[in-house]
Design an enzyme around this catalytic site. Sequence first.
Site, short mmCIF file in Angstrom:
data_model
loop_
_atom_site.label_atom_id
_atom_site.label_comp_id
_atom_site.label_asym_id
_atom_site.label_seq_id
_atom_site.Cartn_x
_atom_site.Cartn_y
_atom_site.Cartn_z
N LYS A 18 0.86 -1.36 -0.01
CA LYS A 18 -0.03 0.02 -0.05
C LYS A 18 0.67 1.30 -0.09
O LYS A 18 2.00 1.22 -0.03
CB LYS A 18 -1.00 0.09 1.45
CG LYS A 18 -1.94 -1.18 1.25
CD LYS A 18 -2.90 -1.25 2.36
CE LYS A 18 -3.70 -2.26 2.22
NZ LYS A 18 -4.82 -2.11 3.39
N TYR A 58 -12.71 -1.73 -3.46
CA TYR A 58 -13.15 -1.74 -1.87
C TYR A 58 -14.80 -1.61 -1.91
O TYR A 58 -15.18 -1.51 -0.70
CB TYR A 58 -12.49 -0.78 -1.14
CG TYR A 58 -11.05 -1.50 -0.60
CD1 TYR A 58 -10.82 -2.27 0.07
CD2 TYR A 58 -10.08 -0.60 -1.12
CE1 TYR A 58 -9.42 -2.70 0.38
CE2 TYR A 58 -8.67 -0.85 -1.04
CZ TYR A 58 -8.57 -2.23 -0.36
OH TYR A 58 -7.09 -2.32 0.14
N ARG A 94 -2.39 -14.67 4.04
CA ARG A 94 -3.12 -13.82 5.31
C ARG A 94 -2.22 -14.14 6.50
O ARG A 94 -2.34 -13.41 7.38
CB ARG A 94 -4.45 -14.39 5.24
CG ARG A 94 -5.24 -14.03 4.16
CD ARG A 94 -5.76 -12.71 4.25
NE ARG A 94 -6.47 -12.04 5.19
CZ ARG A 94 -7.12 -10.97 5.04
NH1 ARG A 94 -7.28 -10.26 4.14
NH2 ARG A 94 -7.75 -10.44 6.20
N ARG A 111 2.57 -6.84 8.76
CA ARG A 111 2.08 -5.74 9.45
C ARG A 111 2.44 -5.52 10.80
O ARG A 111 2.58 -4.38 11.04
CB ARG A 111 0.36 -6.21 9.70
CG ARG A 111 -0.17 -6.05 8.18
CD ARG A 111 -1.71 -6.33 8.00
NE ARG A 111 -2.52 -5.93 6.75
CZ ARG A 111 -3.66 -6.48 6.40
NH1 ARG A 111 -4.26 -7.48 7.31
NH2 ARG A 111 -4.39 -5.96 5.34
N ASN A 121 -2.16 -0.24 7.12
CA ASN A 121 -1.61 -1.40 7.67
C ASN A 121 -0.60 -2.02 6.47
O ASN A 121 -0.69 -3.24 6.45
CB ASN A 121 -2.47 -2.31 8.00
CG ASN A 121 -3.81 -2.60 7.05
OD1 ASN A 121 -3.67 -2.23 5.75
ND2 ASN A 121 -5.03 -3.27 7.28
N HIS A 124 -2.04 -5.34 1.32
CA HIS A 124 -3.36 -6.05 1.11
C HIS A 124 -3.06 -7.72 1.03
O HIS A 124 -1.99 -8.09 0.36
CB HIS A 124 -4.35 -5.45 -0.19
CG HIS A 124 -5.20 -6.33 -0.61
ND1 HIS A 124 -6.46 -6.08 0.05
CD2 HIS A 124 -5.43 -7.23 -1.38
CE1 HIS A 124 -7.26 -6.92 -0.86
NE2 HIS A 124 -6.78 -7.58 -1.38
N GLU A 135 -9.36 -9.76 -8.09
CA GLU A 135 -8.42 -8.87 -7.70
C GLU A 135 -7.11 -8.90 -8.63
O GLU A 135 -6.73 -7.79 -9.12
CB GLU A 135 -8.21 -8.77 -6.43
CG GLU A 135 -9.23 -8.38 -5.31
CD GLU A 135 -8.91 -8.74 -3.64
OE1 GLU A 135 -9.85 -8.66 -3.10
OE2 GLU A 135 -7.86 -9.37 -3.72
P1 IDP Z 1 -8.01 -6.91 5.60
O1 IDP Z 1 -6.99 -6.05 4.69
O2 IDP Z 1 -7.22 -7.53 6.79
O3 IDP Z 1 -8.68 -8.02 4.74
P2 IDP Z 1 -10.77 -5.70 5.73
O4 IDP Z 1 -11.82 -5.76 6.67
O5 IDP Z 1 -10.89 -6.20 4.40
O6 IDP Z 1 -9.45 -5.90 6.02
O7 IDP Z 1 -10.55 -4.04 5.35
C1 IDP Z 1 -9.76 -3.43 4.26
C2 IDP Z 1 -9.03 -2.25 4.68
O8 IDP Z 1 -9.62 -1.26 5.13
C3 IDP Z 1 -7.98 -2.62 5.75
O9 IDP Z 1 -6.57 -3.35 5.31
C4 IDP Z 1 -7.72 -1.31 6.20
O10 IDP Z 1 -6.80 -0.56 5.39
C5 IDP Z 1 -8.93 -0.54 6.25
N1 IDP Z 1 -9.53 -0.95 7.47
C6 IDP Z 1 -10.37 -2.12 8.10
N2 IDP Z 1 -11.06 -1.69 9.05
C7 IDP Z 1 -10.67 -0.36 9.33
C8 IDP Z 1 -11.09 0.51 10.68
O11 IDP Z 1 -11.78 0.03 11.59
N3 IDP Z 1 -10.87 1.56 10.40
C9 IDP Z 1 -10.07 2.32 9.52
N4 IDP Z 1 -9.38 1.39 8.45
C10 IDP Z 1 -9.89 0.33 8.40
MG MG Z 2 -10.09 -7.81 3.21
#
Ligand code: IDP
Ligand code: MG
Length: 146
Positions: A18, A58, A94, A111, A121, A124, A135
Amino acid sequence: MRKIIYKMATNRTFTMLKPDSVEKGNIGAILEKITASGFRIVAMKLTQMTIADAQAFYAVHRERPFYGELVEYMTRGPIVAAILEKDNAVEDFRTLIGTTNPAEAAEGTIRKLYADSISENAVHGSDSDDNAAIEGAFHFSGREQF
Ligand code: IDP
Ligand code: MG
């Protein structure tokens, strides 16, 4: 009987380093960790998503309170997009990247090592074989996959 081995989508996942990872100069370190963990790079490029790209990528999160912030973050600079291959790729990747919130991520995960917060974070990773295929195709044509 002749044995025919098909390359199944279950061996592939999709990742993005990212914008925060690119800004902090962490591309090399993160790629080293990925390849040292047994993933083969099938496709890779430095690219920048448009607002429309990120909104579509997204879309599943469009009702979430962080959607706007997420789109802004993911479009503010270049990313490294890549398709990776390994047995059990989605699940193993993951595990390698760790939980969404780096504060809760296991020691040694990408991470834990390189992410600042739940929103920024570092990386992805696709969450299913179907999404890995969708994707990957979002970012790469067939001719860009090796
Ligand atoms: P993932 O990337 O671990 O699969 P997802 O729930 O799919 O997590 O969320 C996609 C992205 O959205 C996350 O990687 C992060 O950048 C952002 N995100 C997820 N949850 C939050 C939150 O509670 N606050 C702010 N950003 C979030
Ligand atoms: Mg996700």
